[in-house]
Design an enzyme around this catalytic site. Structure first.
Site, PDB file in Angstrom:
ATOM      1  N   ARG A 279       0.738  -1.412   0.040  1.00 30.86           N
ATOM      2  CA  ARG A 279       0.092   0.085   0.443  1.00 30.86           C
ATOM      3  C   ARG A 279       0.645   1.131  -0.006  1.00 30.86           C
ATOM      4  O   ARG A 279       0.457   2.118  -0.940  1.00 30.86           O
ATOM      5  CB  ARG A 279      -1.356   0.135   1.118  1.00 30.86           C
ATOM      6  CG  ARG A 279      -2.189  -0.642   1.785  1.00 30.86           C
ATOM      7  CD  ARG A 279      -3.012  -0.609   2.458  1.00 30.86           C
ATOM      8  NE  ARG A 279      -1.557  -1.462   3.708  1.00 30.86           N
ATOM      9  CZ  ARG A 279      -1.937  -1.012   4.825  1.00 30.86           C
ATOM     10  NH1 ARG A 279      -3.520  -0.439   4.934  1.00 30.86           N
ATOM     11  NH2 ARG A 279      -1.354  -0.925   5.922  1.00 30.86           N
TER      12      ARG A 279
ATOM     13  N   ASN B 228      -6.235  -2.709   1.835  1.00 26.61           N
ATOM     14  CA  ASN B 228      -6.190  -3.627   2.080  1.00 26.61           C
ATOM     15  C   ASN B 228      -7.479  -4.380   1.958  1.00 26.61           C
ATOM     16  O   ASN B 228      -8.315  -4.025   2.625  1.00 26.61           O
ATOM     17  CB  ASN B 228      -5.442  -4.339   3.350  1.00 26.61           C
ATOM     18  CG  ASN B 228      -3.840  -4.722   2.760  1.00 26.61           C
ATOM     19  OD1 ASN B 228      -3.434  -4.179   1.746  1.00 26.61           O
ATOM     20  ND2 ASN B 228      -3.357  -4.526   4.595  1.00 26.61           N
TER      21      ASN B 228
END
Length: 93
Positions: free
Chosen positions: A21, A39
């Site tokens: 990320r 996520n």
């Protein structure tokens, strides 16, 4: 002038717990893209990228590699209708 493209992307493989990320956020900002990354409960990562179509295409391609510890098995991108707000954010799962 390049047209603006918005896509929803799902990345699967070993993509959680490897900094995916944060890497995605840096790469998207470097390309001047708007959107977000987070996520997923199923172990994948999802993102929305919006910006010039060539920059979006390049971002999809680098998502196939990811950060050093990632092992990407698939990247699925689908065009989306609604562009996100300006800036790029990391969202909660």
């Amino acid at each position: 002038m390049d047209t603006i493209r918005t896509v929803d992307v799902v990345i699967r493989g070993r993509v959680q717990g490897v900094g995916y990320r944060y890497w995605t956020s840096r790469e998207a900002e470097r390309r001047g893209l708007n959107g977000h990354v987070r996520n997923r409960a199923d172990g994948g990562v999802e993102a929305r990228f919006s910006g010039p179509s060539d920059a979006v295409a390049a971002m999809i391609e680098v998502c196939r590699l990811g950060p050093a510890d990632a092992v990407v098995s698939s990247v699925e991108a689908v065009d989306a209708a609604n562009p996100p707000d300006a800036g790029f954010r990391i969202l909660r799962t």
